[in-house]
Design an enzyme around this catalytic site. Structure first.
Site, PDB file in Angstrom:
ATOM      1  N   SER A   1      -0.406   4.953   4.921  1.00 49.25           N
ATOM      2  CA  SER A   1       0.011   6.119   5.300  1.00 49.25           C
ATOM      3  C   SER A   1      -0.336   6.314   7.186  1.00 49.25           C
ATOM      4  CB  SER A   1      -1.439   7.897   4.924  1.00 49.25           C
ATOM      5  OG  SER A   1      -0.430   8.678   5.590  1.00 49.25           O
TER       6      SER A   1
ATOM      7  N   ASP B   1       8.128  11.243  -1.429  1.00 49.48           N
ATOM      8  CA  ASP B   1       7.359  11.010  -0.018  1.00 49.48           C
ATOM      9  C   ASP B   1       8.281  11.046   0.739  1.00 49.48           C
ATOM     10  OD1 ASP B   1       5.617  10.486   1.766  1.00 49.48           O
ATOM     11  OD2 ASP B   1       4.614   8.887   1.192  1.00 49.48           O
TER      12      ASP B   1
ATOM     13  N   HIS C   1       3.076   9.799  -2.036  1.00 47.70           N
ATOM     14  CA  HIS C   1       1.932  10.460  -1.547  1.00 47.70           C
ATOM     15  C   HIS C   1       0.475   9.855  -1.251  1.00 47.70           C
ATOM     16  CE1 HIS C   1       1.817   9.626   2.902  1.00 47.70           C
ATOM     17  NE2 HIS C   1       0.529  10.034   2.866  1.00 47.70           N
TER      18      HIS C   1
END
Length: 303
Positions: free
Chosen positions: A145, A242, A272
């Site tokens: 991320s 995502d 995610h």
């Protein structure tokens, strides 16, 4: 996009029970409280045969994970959390398991968080730790991320400054400052665990509301760069459900066009943050194994 995999549906429910969707846009203190509680739900005991030590490098806290017999290049791990949440503890089990699976020492970085510390404080901390360890041996950078974005940013900064370049970069569901009109931002606008609106919120927190930085700074938004030559080989892994999904192939395409070896792996049905599901989902476990295998291959070929 819809998730139908029962294991992932259970993972989503467990996550949202501790970390509801509104936590993303809550105050930083409240967001962190929910996030830490969620991390505790999924945290696994550290595997045996890993020596773990905490240290501080020029003011930046780090944690070293050293498997028995580790030698050669190291791994630098940068945690996710939208630059607002996350810590050495939030990804402790992930880091320990990657170190064990690859046989390499892994160094995790507790970079400063926003809004207390605005961009580029996070990248400055990463650079500090990277320069410290890479002065003694080569390394590979990876993260999930926000940590994936910081990994790409470190490579760009090292190219700009002529610093020691990572041997490779592994980006796991990264946000790279891509075009928010890309299909995934609309298809997955209300995706479980991360919505498109959450991305806009986090970008504003990181920059103190200066949204133009996202358009103009290639270290904040690596996809905005004009030149991708000279960057290290890459594996980019995305979750299909995502909003950030389409950043991954866009980055890989730009690297390949510049002559850099790069591959994209997209994970159907995954959302995610799915690294936390690696012990609850066959799909997530296979993805985690593939990531570790790729890292091990890079370490073997360069060590």
């Amino acid at each position: 996009m819809r998730v139908t995999d029962p294991e992932i549906l259970r993972f989503i429910a467990e996550t949202e029970a501790a970390y509801p969707a509104e936590a993303n846009t809550a105050t930083p203190a409240e967001n962190r409280r929910h996030y830490d509680a969620m991390c505790a739900v999924f945290r696994r005991p550290r595997p045996e045969d890993i020596v773990v030590t905490d240290a501080v490098v020029a003011g930046v806290p780090i944690r070293r994970y050293r498997p028995r017999g580790a030698a050669g290049p190291f791994l630098l791990y940068l945690h996710g959390g939208g630059y607002v949440v996350g810590s050495l503890d939030s990804h402790d089990d992930v880091c320990a398991e990657i170190a064990l699976a690859t046989g390499a020492e892994l160094v995790a970085v507790d970079y400063r968080l926003a809004p207390e510390h605005l961009y580029p404080a996070q990248l400055d901390d990463v650079e500090t730790v990277w320069r410290n360890d890479s002065a003694h041996r080569p390394g590979i950078v990876l993260g999930d991320s926000a940590g994936g974005a910081l990994s790409a940013a470190l490579c760009r900064r090292m190219r700009r400054m002529g610093g020691p370049m990572p041997l490779a970069q592994c980006l796991i569901y990264p946000g790279l400052g891509g075009d928010m009109s890309a299909p995934s931002y609309a298809e997955n606008a209300e995706a479980p665990l991360l919505r498109t609106a959450d991305l806009v919120h986090y970008a504003g927190v990181l920059t103190g509301g200066d949204m133009m930085l996202r358009e103009t700074d290639p270290e904040l938004s690596p996809l905005r760069a004009a030149n991708f030559a000279g960057l290290p080989p890459a594996l980019v892994v995305t979750a299909d459900v995502d909003p950030l999904r389409d950043d991954g192939p866009a980055y890989v395409d730009k690297l390949v066009a510049a002559g850099v070896a790069a591959e994209w792996r997209n994970e159907p049905q995954l959302v995610h943050g799915y690294l936390r599901a690696r012990h609850r989902s066959i799909r997530a476990a296979r993805s985690f194994e593939a990531i570790c295998d790729w890292l091990q291959g890079q370490l073997r070929s360069t060590g």
